[in-house]
Design a protein around this motif. Structure first.
Motif, PDB file in Angstrom:
ATOM      1  N   PRO A   6     111.161  24.140 -44.183  1.00 51.24           N
ATOM      2  CA  PRO A   6     111.173  23.317 -43.177  1.00 51.24           C
ATOM      3  C   PRO A   6     112.343  24.202 -41.742  1.00 51.24           C
ATOM      4  CG  PRO A   6     110.751  22.307 -45.076  1.00 51.24           C
ATOM      5  CD  PRO A   6     111.331  23.542 -45.374  1.00 51.24           C
ATOM      6  N   VAL A   7     113.530  23.361 -42.317  1.00 54.69           N
ATOM      7  CA  VAL A   7     114.107  23.871 -41.476  1.00 54.69           C
ATOM      8  C   VAL A   7     114.065  25.169 -40.799  1.00 54.69           C
ATOM      9  CG1 VAL A   7     116.150  24.893 -42.851  1.00 54.69           C
ATOM     10  CG2 VAL A   7     116.692  24.096 -40.784  1.00 54.69           C
ATOM     11  N   LEU A   8     113.657  26.176 -41.190  1.00 53.05           N
ATOM     12  CA  LEU A   8     113.564  27.359 -40.229  1.00 53.05           C
ATOM     13  C   LEU A   8     111.941  26.677 -38.450  1.00 53.05           C
ATOM     14  CD1 LEU A   8     113.466  30.849 -42.712  1.00 53.05           C
ATOM     15  CD2 LEU A   8     114.503  29.061 -41.096  1.00 53.05           C
ATOM     16  N   ARG A   9     111.365  26.425 -39.688  1.00 59.40           N
ATOM     17  CA  ARG A   9     110.060  25.412 -38.512  1.00 59.40           C
ATOM     18  C   ARG A   9     110.740  25.151 -37.147  1.00 59.40           C
ATOM     19  NH1 ARG A   9     104.872  24.844 -40.861  1.00 59.40           N
ATOM     20  NH2 ARG A   9     105.175  25.877 -43.069  1.00 59.40           N
ATOM     21  N   ILE A  10     111.914  24.249 -37.658  1.00 63.46           N
ATOM     22  CA  ILE A  10     112.106  23.468 -36.345  1.00 63.46           C
ATOM     23  C   ILE A  10     113.252  24.389 -35.930  1.00 63.46           C
ATOM     24  CG2 ILE A  10     113.680  21.947 -36.225  1.00 63.46           C
ATOM     25  CD1 ILE A  10     112.807  20.141 -38.954  1.00 63.46           C
ATOM     26  N   VAL A  11     113.947  24.860 -36.068  1.00 61.11           N
ATOM     27  CA  VAL A  11     114.677  26.135 -35.357  1.00 61.11           C
ATOM     28  C   VAL A  11     113.886  27.151 -35.134  1.00 61.11           C
ATOM     29  CG1 VAL A  11     115.875  28.588 -35.298  1.00 61.11           C
ATOM     30  CG2 VAL A  11     116.700  25.827 -37.062  1.00 61.11           C
ATOM     31  N   ALA A  12     112.235  26.837 -35.203  1.00 60.70           N
ATOM     32  CA  ALA A  12     111.255  28.122 -34.676  1.00 60.70           C
ATOM     33  C   ALA A  12     110.600  28.104 -33.284  1.00 60.70           C
ATOM     34  CB  ALA A  12     110.585  28.693 -35.338  1.00 60.70           C
ATOM     35  N   ARG A  13     110.720  26.287 -33.411  1.00 61.20           N
ATOM     36  CA  ARG A  13     109.835  25.363 -32.475  1.00 61.20           C
ATOM     37  C   ARG A  13     110.817  25.434 -31.502  1.00 61.20           C
ATOM     38  NH1 ARG A  13     107.384  21.645 -36.539  1.00 61.20           N
ATOM     39  NH2 ARG A  13     105.269  22.615 -36.936  1.00 61.20           N
ATOM     40  N   PHE A  14     112.183  24.838 -31.815  1.00 56.37           N
ATOM     41  CA  PHE A  14     113.415  24.090 -30.579  1.00 56.37           C
ATOM     42  C   PHE A  14     113.436  25.948 -29.933  1.00 56.37           C
ATOM     43  CE2 PHE A  14     117.815  24.680 -29.350  1.00 56.37           C
ATOM     44  CZ  PHE A  14     117.286  23.200 -28.540  1.00 56.37           C
ATOM     45  N   THR A  15     113.562  27.335 -30.372  1.00 62.67           N
ATOM     46  CA  THR A  15     113.564  28.038 -30.126  1.00 62.67           C
ATOM     47  C   THR A  15     112.441  28.684 -28.961  1.00 62.67           C
ATOM     48  OG1 THR A  15     115.022  28.638 -32.116  1.00 62.67           O
ATOM     49  CG2 THR A  15     114.071  31.100 -30.395  1.00 62.67           C
TER      50      THR A  15
END
Length: 188
Positions: free
Chosen positions: A82-91
């Motif tokens: 989940p944390v990588l999903r959030i970082v990916a969307r933000f990026t």
């Protein structure tokens, strides 16, 4: 590897992605090889090309965002934390913002210099700032500085794709590189 067909980006999304990447590469090559811009610099040669490619990038990103707003984005592989999903969307959203902001700042700077800006070398675009505008001139400095931030963000994006491919091995990168089906195996 498991079947990722449900999470693969559709062809137009992939074309938008790779065309943007190619134009961005061209734009940085032009920026690094064109002459320095001074008070009396004329928008000819590589500078004119840099302006033109910037306009095409704006158009392409706008079309890409319109496409994205009317078509579903495929789901990420379920193994992505989940944390990588959030970082990916933000990026990704920050990439979209900078892909628009950097050329818009360049356009405003060109306008403040009284330079004509065209799309596809024949469609004149309206100035974004008046000739002689101090804000337009200042945006030229921001244009250069934020372009470095964009380049760093692109490097992060590429690094993350490689991390997914070679460390996590979760199929994320394959969303942009769908494997061709083997016709012989589909007959069974």
């Amino acid at each position: 590897m498991r079947n990722l067909s449900a999470s693969v980006y559709n062809a137009p999304a992939r074309v938008f992605h790779w065309l943007t990447a190619a134009l961005l590469l061209l734009q940085y090559l032009l920026a690094w090889t064109m002459p320095d811009v001074h008070r009396d610099t004329k928008p000819i040669g590589l500078i004119a090309w840099h302006l033109g490619v910037g306009m095409v990038i704006i158009l392409l990103v706008v079309l890409r965002l319109l496409w994205r707003s009317t078509h579903d984005v495929p789901p990420e592989p379920g193994t992505v934390p989940p944390v990588l999903r959030i970082v990916a969307r933000f990026t990704h959203w920050l990439l979209y913002i900078l892909l628009l902001a950097v050329p818009l700042m360049g356009w405003a700077n060109a306008s403040s210099r009284g330079w004509p800006v065209t799309l596809f070398a024949f469609m004149p675009m309206p100035p974004l700032s008046p000739a002689g505008s101090s804000i337009g001139h200042a945006l030229g400095d921001w244009h250069r500085n934020i372009a470095w931030v964009l380049l760093a963000l692109v490097a992060l994006h590429v690094g993350a794709a490689l991390f997914h491919r070679f460390v996590l091995r979760d199929g994320t990168l394959e969303r942009m590189f769908p494997a061709r089906r083997n016709p012989a195996s589909s007959k069974r």
